[in-house]
Design an enzyme around this catalytic site. Sequence first.
Site, PDB file in Angstrom:
ATOM      1  N   ASP A  32       2.135  29.452  31.348  1.00  0.00           N
ATOM      2  CA  ASP A  32       2.126  30.853  30.944  1.00  0.00           C
ATOM      3  C   ASP A  32       3.388  31.134  30.143  1.00  0.00           C
ATOM      4  O   ASP A  32       4.439  30.530  30.390  1.00  0.00           O
ATOM      5  CB  ASP A  32       2.078  31.770  32.180  1.00  0.00           C
ATOM      6  CG  ASP A  32       1.446  33.107  31.843  1.00  0.00           C
ATOM      7  OD1 ASP A  32       0.340  33.385  32.313  1.00  0.00           O
ATOM      8  OD2 ASP A  32       2.067  33.875  31.067  1.00  0.00           O
ATOM      9  N   GLU A 158     -16.381  32.198  32.774  1.00  0.00           N
ATOM     10  CA  GLU A 158     -16.001  32.496  34.153  1.00  0.00           C
ATOM     11  C   GLU A 158     -16.733  33.750  34.618  1.00  0.00           C
ATOM     12  O   GLU A 158     -16.855  34.703  33.873  1.00  0.00           O
ATOM     13  CB  GLU A 158     -14.489  32.736  34.181  1.00  0.00           C
ATOM     14  CG  GLU A 158     -13.930  32.972  35.533  1.00  0.00           C
ATOM     15  CD  GLU A 158     -14.271  31.848  36.473  1.00  0.00           C
ATOM     16  OE1 GLU A 158     -13.859  30.713  36.221  1.00  0.00           O
ATOM     17  OE2 GLU A 158     -14.984  32.118  37.468  1.00  0.00           O
ATOM     18  N   ARG A 161     -15.199  37.774  40.121  1.00  0.00           N
ATOM     19  CA  ARG A 161     -14.887  39.198  40.221  1.00  0.00           C
ATOM     20  C   ARG A 161     -13.499  39.357  40.809  1.00  0.00           C
ATOM     21  O   ARG A 161     -13.154  38.633  41.749  1.00  0.00           O
ATOM     22  CB  ARG A 161     -15.872  39.904  41.179  1.00  0.00           C
ATOM     23  CG  ARG A 161     -17.307  39.903  40.753  1.00  0.00           C
ATOM     24  CD  ARG A 161     -18.203  40.120  41.959  1.00  0.00           C
ATOM     25  NE  ARG A 161     -18.050  39.038  42.944  1.00  0.00           N
ATOM     26  CZ  ARG A 161     -18.478  39.099  44.199  1.00  0.00           C
ATOM     27  NH1 ARG A 161     -19.067  40.180  44.660  1.00  0.00           N
ATOM     28  NH2 ARG A 161     -18.309  38.069  45.019  1.00  0.00           N
ATOM     29  N   GLY A 267     -15.541  50.351  35.406  1.00  0.00           N
ATOM     30  CA  GLY A 267     -14.255  50.300  34.725  1.00  0.00           C
ATOM     31  C   GLY A 267     -13.703  48.898  34.835  1.00  0.00           C
ATOM     32  O   GLY A 267     -14.455  47.946  35.034  1.00  0.00           O
ATOM     33  N   CYS A 270     -12.871  44.159  32.329  1.00  0.00           N
ATOM     34  CA  CYS A 270     -13.928  43.277  31.820  1.00  0.00           C
ATOM     35  C   CYS A 270     -15.164  44.015  31.335  1.00  0.00           C
ATOM     36  O   CYS A 270     -15.479  43.995  30.151  1.00  0.00           O
ATOM     37  CB  CYS A 270     -14.314  42.274  32.896  1.00  0.00           C
ATOM     38  SG  CYS A 270     -12.891  41.342  33.472  1.00  0.00           S
ATOM     39  N   LYS A 333     -11.681  49.652  41.252  1.00  0.00           N
ATOM     40  CA  LYS A 333     -12.622  49.423  42.350  1.00  0.00           C
ATOM     41  C   LYS A 333     -11.796  49.052  43.566  1.00  0.00           C
ATOM     42  O   LYS A 333     -10.605  48.732  43.427  1.00  0.00           O
ATOM     43  CB  LYS A 333     -13.617  48.302  42.007  1.00  0.00           C
ATOM     44  CG  LYS A 333     -12.985  46.922  41.849  1.00  0.00           C
ATOM     45  CD  LYS A 333     -14.034  45.845  41.692  1.00  0.00           C
ATOM     46  CE  LYS A 333     -13.377  44.472  41.568  1.00  0.00           C
ATOM     47  NZ  LYS A 333     -14.340  43.401  41.393  1.00  0.00           N
ATOM     48  N   ARG A 340      -6.793  49.011  35.093  1.00  0.00           N
ATOM     49  CA  ARG A 340      -7.243  49.013  33.690  1.00  0.00           C
ATOM     50  C   ARG A 340      -8.569  49.776  33.557  1.00  0.00           C
ATOM     51  O   ARG A 340      -9.508  49.513  34.296  1.00  0.00           O
ATOM     52  CB  ARG A 340      -7.407  47.575  33.181  1.00  0.00           C
ATOM     53  CG  ARG A 340      -6.072  46.892  32.906  1.00  0.00           C
ATOM     54  CD  ARG A 340      -6.272  45.460  32.487  1.00  0.00           C
ATOM     55  NE  ARG A 340      -6.807  44.629  33.573  1.00  0.00           N
ATOM     56  CZ  ARG A 340      -7.212  43.374  33.422  1.00  0.00           C
ATOM     57  NH1 ARG A 340      -7.155  42.809  32.237  1.00  0.00           N
ATOM     58  NH2 ARG A 340      -7.671  42.703  34.463  1.00  0.00           N
TER      59      ARG A 340
HETATM   60  C1  UGA Z   1     -16.820  41.651  36.339  1.00  0.00           C
HETATM   61  C2  UGA Z   1     -18.060  40.795  36.683  1.00  0.00           C
HETATM   62  O1  UGA Z   1     -18.685  41.289  37.854  1.00  0.00           O
HETATM   63  C3  UGA Z   1     -17.657  39.330  36.901  1.00  0.00           C
HETATM   64  O2  UGA Z   1     -18.807  38.540  37.133  1.00  0.00           O
HETATM   65  C4  UGA Z   1     -16.926  38.837  35.642  1.00  0.00           C
HETATM   66  O3  UGA Z   1     -16.485  37.490  35.794  1.00  0.00           O
HETATM   67  C5  UGA Z   1     -15.717  39.716  35.400  1.00  0.00           C
HETATM   68  O4  UGA Z   1     -16.156  41.084  35.207  1.00  0.00           O
HETATM   69  C6  UGA Z   1     -15.025  39.208  34.160  1.00  0.00           C
HETATM   70  O5  UGA Z   1     -15.608  39.290  33.069  1.00  0.00           O
HETATM   71  O6  UGA Z   1     -13.940  38.631  34.279  1.00  0.00           O
HETATM   72  P1  UGA Z   1     -14.867  42.796  37.755  1.00  0.00           P
HETATM   73  O7  UGA Z   1     -14.281  43.287  36.466  1.00  0.00           O
HETATM   74  O8  UGA Z   1     -13.958  42.235  38.788  1.00  0.00           O
HETATM   75  O9  UGA Z   1     -15.970  41.651  37.464  1.00  0.00           O
HETATM   76  O10 UGA Z   1     -15.650  44.073  38.341  1.00  0.00           O
HETATM   77  P2  UGA Z   1     -17.011  44.347  39.151  1.00  0.00           P
HETATM   78  O11 UGA Z   1     -16.867  44.013  40.579  1.00  0.00           O
HETATM   79  O12 UGA Z   1     -18.169  43.769  38.446  1.00  0.00           O
HETATM   80  O13 UGA Z   1     -17.062  45.940  39.035  1.00  0.00           O
HETATM   81  C7  UGA Z   1     -17.018  46.566  37.739  1.00  0.00           C
HETATM   82  C8  UGA Z   1     -17.056  48.051  37.849  1.00  0.00           C
HETATM   83  O14 UGA Z   1     -18.369  48.501  38.133  1.00  0.00           O
HETATM   84  C9  UGA Z   1     -16.160  48.681  38.919  1.00  0.00           C
HETATM   85  O15 UGA Z   1     -15.493  49.796  38.345  1.00  0.00           O
HETATM   86  C10 UGA Z   1     -17.131  49.114  39.988  1.00  0.00           C
HETATM   87  O16 UGA Z   1     -16.661  50.231  40.701  1.00  0.00           O
HETATM   88  C11 UGA Z   1     -18.347  49.461  39.152  1.00  0.00           C
HETATM   89  N1  UGA Z   1     -19.628  49.377  39.896  1.00  0.00           N
HETATM   90  C12 UGA Z   1     -20.058  48.190  40.387  1.00  0.00           C
HETATM   91  C13 UGA Z   1     -20.415  50.512  40.050  1.00  0.00           C
HETATM   92  O17 UGA Z   1     -20.052  51.617  39.581  1.00  0.00           O
HETATM   93  N2  UGA Z   1     -21.608  50.412  40.715  1.00  0.00           N
HETATM   94  C14 UGA Z   1     -22.049  49.244  41.229  1.00  0.00           C
HETATM   95  O18 UGA Z   1     -23.133  49.225  41.824  1.00  0.00           O
HETATM   96  C15 UGA Z   1     -21.257  48.101  41.065  1.00  0.00           C
END
Ligand code: UGA
Length: 442
Positions: A32, A158, A161, A267, A270, A333, A340
């Site tokens: 890094d 990748e 989550r 949010g 990603c 979340k 972010r």
């Molecule tokens: C997301 C994807 O789920 C991963 O598979 C992926 O690898 C990752 O992006 C990435 O591209 O690196 P992540 O950003 O950790 O993962 O977030 P999520 O757990 O998917 O949640 C995303 C958002 O959706 C959160 O703000 C969550 O509150 C919201 N959400 C999720 C909802 O509003 N409703 C739902 O039913 C599920």
Amino acid sequence: MSLRISVIGTNYLGAAHAAAMAEFGHRVIGVDVVASRVATLNAGRSPVFEDGLEPLLRKHVQGIAGSTDRLRFTTDYDEIADWADVHFICVGTPQGDDGSADLTEVRSVIETLAPRLTTAALVVGKSTVPVGTARTLQQRLDAIVPSRERVEVVWNPEFLREAHAVADSLRPDRIVLGAQSPAAIDLMRRVYAIPISEDTPVIECDLQTAELIKAAANSFLATKISFINAMARMCQAAGGDVARLADALGHDRRIGREYLNAGLGFGGGCLPKDVRALAVRAAQLGVGELSDLLGSVEAINAGQRTAIADLAVAELGGDIRGRRVAVLGAAFKPGTDDTRDSPALTVARDLAARGGDVRVYDPQAEVGDGLLYAAGSVREALADAELVLHLTEWEEFRQLEPAEYLAVVANPLIIDARLKLDRHRWTAAGWKVVQPGRAATL
Ligand code: UGA
């Protein structure tokens, strides 16, 4: 058999990936440019709040008592260039000014690494990039790598989550291998020998398909969330209940219950940027239908945040200026300190910008904002509040004892934007609970 692996970029993705590679038995060096992050990781500590990451780091980081010594971190590319069989690129691809992915960091990794490569190696992209990027990177490598043997680009997106990064890295749902030669596929299968031996499905494909799989996965998840949020609006308009509706849909195996939680929308670092980047790329390639669809997904998502802020103002009688409002949650979340593109913070800032006296409490995330007051506890956030907003569904908030806070607030009124609180418990304790999209009778 153990391989030598470098992981370039050690933020959320790279730190978890490097630790997982060591757990799979490989020797790993993480690289890094941020020296302080390297020092933190070399001490066996995680630079981010991520459950299970520190124990895994301590298990493998060189020099820590009892560790396997298989993992270390450096800022020096010379230590990895001719050492590693496989170089993973795990740097960020943030949203650029025009909405497309900003590839500055990926390109800079290639420009730094390539001139140092004098033997055969794989350069494996894990970062999320617009389709076509991997091919361009291969051309650039071909132009500048001094090695006479082939340095080949592989795309291995990748899917981990945040808040589940370690579990997702050790037990992925699937492994996507976008490659150009059987030899590259063979080597990648050795990298993932352990999860493959545990029957993790492997999808072999070309570079473009691998890039698109990642963009499509995040965009599909976002579409599901926006669909249920649009249905929540329908429920509000017609008097239905979106939570029951989602449960019923979820029992259909073709649909599935996950990512059907209505509320404040998606949010994080990603989903929002990946939806935007795919929309931009689709428009560039003349696939207007996809960019239109994703444009609607984004519009619904942004609308959820505005609707909650508007609702808060309406509940205060139309004027929020100088009124004390408590916000529970700042992370995008639960389970992470990442803010972010956080829906919770967007709403909190919006309310503060409209003149509200907004106090925010989050169990992990730092609020760090002149506009908002960062409370150190739920009690401090709720003190004298005329309205409480539940914006990030931490378990801690679900466990709150509503009766304990009746005397703390100025008015026992809570908007549960994530639809996760037990309304009957709160109502029984004397609170008025507003859950947009849920029927008052259920
Ligand atoms: C997301 C994807 O789920 C991963 O598979 C992926 O690898 C990752 O992006 C990435 O591209 O690196 P992540 O950003 O950790 O993962 O977030 P999520 O757990 O998917 O949640 C995303 C958002 O959706 C959160 O703000 C969550 O509150 C919201 N959400 C999720 C909802 O509003 N409703 C739902 O039913 C599920």
